[in-house]
Design a protein around this motif. Structure first.
Motif, PDB file in Angstrom:
ATOM      1  N   VAL A 103      -3.016  -8.203 -14.196  1.00  0.00           N
ATOM      2  CA  VAL A 103      -1.595  -8.393 -13.921  1.00  0.00           C
ATOM      3  C   VAL A 103      -1.408  -8.869 -12.477  1.00  0.00           C
ATOM      4  O   VAL A 103      -0.608  -9.774 -12.200  1.00  0.00           O
ATOM      5  N   ALA A 104      -2.149  -8.271 -11.553  1.00  0.00           N
ATOM      6  CA  ALA A 104      -2.049  -8.649 -10.141  1.00  0.00           C
ATOM      7  C   ALA A 104      -2.450 -10.110  -9.925  1.00  0.00           C
ATOM      8  O   ALA A 104      -1.854 -10.813  -9.104  1.00  0.00           O
ATOM      9  N   LEU A 105      -3.466 -10.579 -10.649  1.00  0.00           N
ATOM     10  CA  LEU A 105      -3.872 -11.984 -10.542  1.00  0.00           C
ATOM     11  C   LEU A 105      -2.748 -12.914 -10.979  1.00  0.00           C
ATOM     12  O   LEU A 105      -2.487 -13.953 -10.348  1.00  0.00           O
ATOM     13  N   VAL A 106      -2.067 -12.558 -12.069  1.00  0.00           N
ATOM     14  CA  VAL A 106      -0.932 -13.365 -12.528  1.00  0.00           C
ATOM     15  C   VAL A 106       0.178 -13.360 -11.483  1.00  0.00           C
ATOM     16  O   VAL A 106       0.730 -14.417 -11.135  1.00  0.00           O
ATOM     17  N   GLU A 151       3.017  -5.338  -6.680  1.00  0.00           N
ATOM     18  CA  GLU A 151       3.941  -6.461  -6.802  1.00  0.00           C
ATOM     19  C   GLU A 151       5.028  -6.420  -5.738  1.00  0.00           C
ATOM     20  O   GLU A 151       5.743  -7.404  -5.521  1.00  0.00           O
ATOM     21  N   SER A 152       5.180  -5.270  -5.064  1.00  0.00           N
ATOM     22  CA  SER A 152       6.262  -5.116  -4.092  1.00  0.00           C
ATOM     23  C   SER A 152       6.107  -6.037  -2.893  1.00  0.00           C
ATOM     24  O   SER A 152       7.093  -6.319  -2.198  1.00  0.00           O
ATOM     25  N   ALA A 153       4.898  -6.519  -2.618  1.00  0.00           N
ATOM     26  CA  ALA A 153       4.723  -7.474  -1.520  1.00  0.00           C
ATOM     27  C   ALA A 153       5.595  -8.709  -1.741  1.00  0.00           C
ATOM     28  O   ALA A 153       6.104  -9.305  -0.793  1.00  0.00           O
ATOM     29  N   GLY A 154       5.787  -9.087  -3.010  1.00  0.00           N
ATOM     30  CA  GLY A 154       6.640 -10.221  -3.320  1.00  0.00           C
ATOM     31  C   GLY A 154       8.110  -9.931  -3.129  1.00  0.00           C
ATOM     32  O   GLY A 154       8.918 -10.858  -3.019  1.00  0.00           O
ATOM     33  N   SER A 155       8.481  -8.645  -3.082  1.00  0.00           N
ATOM     34  CA  SER A 155       9.891  -8.290  -2.903  1.00  0.00           C
ATOM     35  C   SER A 155      10.400  -8.660  -1.518  1.00  0.00           C
ATOM     36  O   SER A 155      11.603  -8.835  -1.315  1.00  0.00           O
ATOM     37  N   PHE A 215       0.837  -1.204   0.000  1.00  0.00           N
ATOM     38  CA  PHE A 215       0.000   0.000   0.000  1.00  0.00           C
ATOM     39  C   PHE A 215       0.869   1.251   0.000  1.00  0.00           C
ATOM     40  O   PHE A 215       0.615   2.214  -0.730  1.00  0.00           O
ATOM     41  N   ALA A 216       1.921   1.226   0.844  1.00  0.00           N
ATOM     42  CA  ALA A 216       2.773   2.402   0.991  1.00  0.00           C
ATOM     43  C   ALA A 216       3.649   2.632  -0.236  1.00  0.00           C
ATOM     44  O   ALA A 216       4.064   3.759  -0.516  1.00  0.00           O
ATOM     45  N   PHE A 217       3.939   1.552  -0.969  1.00  0.00           N
ATOM     46  CA  PHE A 217       4.838   1.637  -2.120  1.00  0.00           C
ATOM     47  C   PHE A 217       4.394   2.749  -3.076  1.00  0.00           C
ATOM     48  O   PHE A 217       5.165   3.623  -3.433  1.00  0.00           O
ATOM     49  N   ILE A 218       3.162   2.672  -3.553  1.00  0.00           N
ATOM     50  CA  ILE A 218       2.582   3.805  -4.279  1.00  0.00           C
ATOM     51  C   ILE A 218       1.358   4.216  -3.486  1.00  0.00           C
ATOM     52  O   ILE A 218       0.270   3.684  -3.652  1.00  0.00           O
ATOM     53  N   LEU A 247       0.808 -13.574   0.772  1.00  0.00           N
ATOM     54  CA  LEU A 247       1.255 -12.653  -0.270  1.00  0.00           C
ATOM     55  C   LEU A 247       0.253 -12.469  -1.407  1.00  0.00           C
ATOM     56  O   LEU A 247       0.058 -11.337  -1.869  1.00  0.00           O
ATOM     57  N   PRO A 248      -0.393 -13.543  -1.915  1.00  0.00           N
ATOM     58  CA  PRO A 248      -1.416 -13.296  -2.936  1.00  0.00           C
ATOM     59  C   PRO A 248      -2.515 -12.359  -2.446  1.00  0.00           C
ATOM     60  O   PRO A 248      -2.972 -11.478  -3.183  1.00  0.00           O
ATOM     61  N   LYS A 249      -2.926 -12.529  -1.187  1.00  0.00           N
ATOM     62  CA  LYS A 249      -3.952 -11.640  -0.619  1.00  0.00           C
ATOM     63  C   LYS A 249      -3.437 -10.208  -0.526  1.00  0.00           C
ATOM     64  O   LYS A 249      -4.162  -9.252  -0.812  1.00  0.00           O
ATOM     65  N   ALA A 250      -2.171 -10.044  -0.115  1.00  0.00           N
ATOM     66  CA  ALA A 250      -1.608  -8.698   0.023  1.00  0.00           C
ATOM     67  C   ALA A 250      -1.565  -7.991  -1.323  1.00  0.00           C
ATOM     68  O   ALA A 250      -1.874  -6.799  -1.426  1.00  0.00           O
ATOM     69  N   ILE A 251      -1.193  -8.713  -2.376  1.00  0.00           N
ATOM     70  CA  ILE A 251      -1.119  -8.130  -3.717  1.00  0.00           C
ATOM     71  C   ILE A 251      -2.492  -7.677  -4.193  1.00  0.00           C
ATOM     72  O   ILE A 251      -2.672  -6.543  -4.655  1.00  0.00           O
TER      73      ILE A 251
END
Length: 495
Positions: free
Chosen positions: A68-71, A229-233, A30-33, A245-249
């Motif tokens: 894109v987020a689903l992928v 996508e940054s949650a995966g970082s 959320f904070a990323f952008i 992580l899928p939920k966070a994205i």
């Protein structure tokens, strides 16, 4: 066929602390952008370009980015590894493909980090009473932000989590609260203005031409819905990453979309003079509308709110960049890998990777102070860089699906996977072309080509760097990993 490791990375001591949970990973994405950064960064540009009707572009971009987020949610549920786009691309289509994905994403993150710090510097200067800060003033303030951000990151997860969650609370209260107040008590325009172009001037234009106002506005809006996508970082720092992580994205992009669209709508309906905005008399419609409708007393609290949003975004960007650098260095995919993989003893933070982001950021600040065109190039490249980076895992995913080699993880959308992936790839490709298109905007022609020039420069330099490290990069195509002491450990076999 998936393979198992010959030598787990954990034995080399490359294990991070797993302290984040779902809320923390959601707060990070959320904070990323942040809504504040997304709104302030594009609202005035999109409004003056296409008029109030630009608002419908939010729905289009959100729909495309949700695909894109689903992928990405499917990819991270199978490979929740630090470095996200780099890791997924490497496992889909090989080390060279993954390396260039990571290289593009590293520079996108670092350049975005620098531009956000410079953006925050302008607001901090105003709060400090510097009405027209010089380039040097902004560079020095941005440098202090960079140092403080590095200190917060080195302090560990607890400090980072507290700051991120606090920023969400402040931004949601500020954005939603201001939006509700404006739409209830200060609405001066009818909802019909959303169907007007060029702020109701009646100008006849081809909205769907490649240089038409609406497609230009879509290019600006594209910056609003990146960062999920940054949650995966930070995947190796999240507990139960395959489910969290899928939920966070998906939650982060949805939550940000709702807030940005609602706040934008409330400001459009509260703008006192849309024609003045269209003519360029009002340079900052967000600030002008809020101070006009709510009084000059709102100016300082408003700028403080902006600063919170920009600082949270800066921290998330620096964290993502450092984790990506660390993950690539762990695979031997970057020069000076031993230095870049060094972790602090107590907090297990990637010290070397964080320091290199600080050094690069400092260099970018110096360059932006010497030549304003450098700053413009940085800003222009950022949005295009994200979509360029997205294309790598999207292409890899579609290819693997076409080969019938995909093995779903915990999160899957079943039979819809292939059509969603194909449409997501088409969307990201078209949006990248739209953003990178060299429209005649600047007096200096090369600035119109900034995204293409930036991509070419990064590609050429990347080819030289890749040649120097390619022998050390592991081949991880189809490779799975196993959980070791609750830490995901890549299972690799060296070529």
């Amino acid at each position: 066929m998936s393979r198992l490791a010959d030598q787990p990375v954990a034995e080399e001591g490359h294990v991070l602390r797993r302290d984040f949970k779902f809320l923390s990973s959601f707060a990070f994405a959320f904070a990323f952008i942040s809504p504040i950064v997304a709104l302030y960064g594009i609202f005035g540009l999109a409004l003056t370009t296409a008029g109030p009707s630009f608002w419908w572009g939010f729905l289009i971009v959100f729909a495309g980015q949700m695909l894109v987020a689903l992928v990405f949610a499917m990819l991270v549920s199978r490979w929740p590894l630090e470095g996200s786009i780099y890791q997924w691309s490497s496992r889909l289509l090989g080390p060279a493909f993954g390396w260039f994905a990571g290289w593009a994403y590293i520079w996108t993150l670092v350049i975005a980090m620098a531009t956000v710090a410079l953006g925050a510097a302008g607001f901090i200067a105003n709060i400090a009473g510097i009405e027209e800060p010089s380039g040097t003033d902004r560079a020095w303030i941005a440098f202090v932000i960079l140092l403080l951000g590095t200190a917060v990151n080195l302090a560990g997860h607890t400090v980072l989590k507290v700051f991120m969650i606090a920023s969400i609370v402040a931004e949601v209260i500020g954005s939603v609260g201001l939006g509700l107040w404006l739409i209830i008590f200060h609405r001066v325009n009818d909802f019909s203005v959303l169907f007007e172009g060029r702020a109701g001037t009646g100008t006849e234009v081809d909205y769907l031409a490649i240089s038409g106002p609406f497609l230009v506005a879509l290019a600006f809006i594209g910056f609003s819905f990146v960062g999920f996508e940054s949650a995966g970082s930070i995947a190796e720092e999240v507990k139960e990453p395959r489910t969290n992580l899928p939920k966070a994205i998906l939650f982060s992009i949805s939550f940000i979309a709702v807030i940005v669209m609602f706040t934008s709508l409330s400001i459009i309906l509260a703008i006192p003079d849309l024609d003045a905005v269209a003519s360029g008399e009002v340079g900052d419609p967000v600030y002008e509308t809020l101070t006009t409708q709510l009084g000059e007393g709102i100016a300082v609290p408003l700028e403080i709110l902006f600063v919170i949003g920009f600082l949270a975004s800066f921290l998330a960007l620096q964290t993502s960049a450092s984790r990506l650098i660390w993950a690539a260095a762990r695979d031997g995919a970057l020069p000076a890998a031993k230095v870049l993989t060094r972790l602090s003893r107590t907090q297990r933070q990637p010290v070397g990777a964080l320091l290199i982001t600080t050094i690069i950021g400092t260099v970018l600040f110096l360059l932006s102070n010497v030549a304003t065109d450098i700053y413009t190039l940085m800003v222009n490249f950022t949005a295009g860089g994200f979509y360029l980076s997205f294309l790598f895992p999207l292409i890899g995913f579609v290819v693997v699906l076409a080969r019938n080699q995909w093995k779903p993880g915990v999160f899957s959308i079943g039979r819809a996977t292939l059509p969603v992936a194909v449409v997501a790839l088409i969307w990201a490709t078209l949006q990248f072309i739209n953003i990178a298109w060299p429209r005649a905007v600047y007096e200096q022609v090369y600035l119109d080509w900034s995204i293409i020039i930036g991509t070419a420069v990064i590609g050429v330099v990347g080819a030289a760097v890749y040649r120097s490290v390619r022998g050390a990069i592991p081949n991880v195509v189809g490779v799975e990993y196993r959980m070791l002491d609750e830490s995901p450990v890549p299972e690799v076999r060296r070529r």
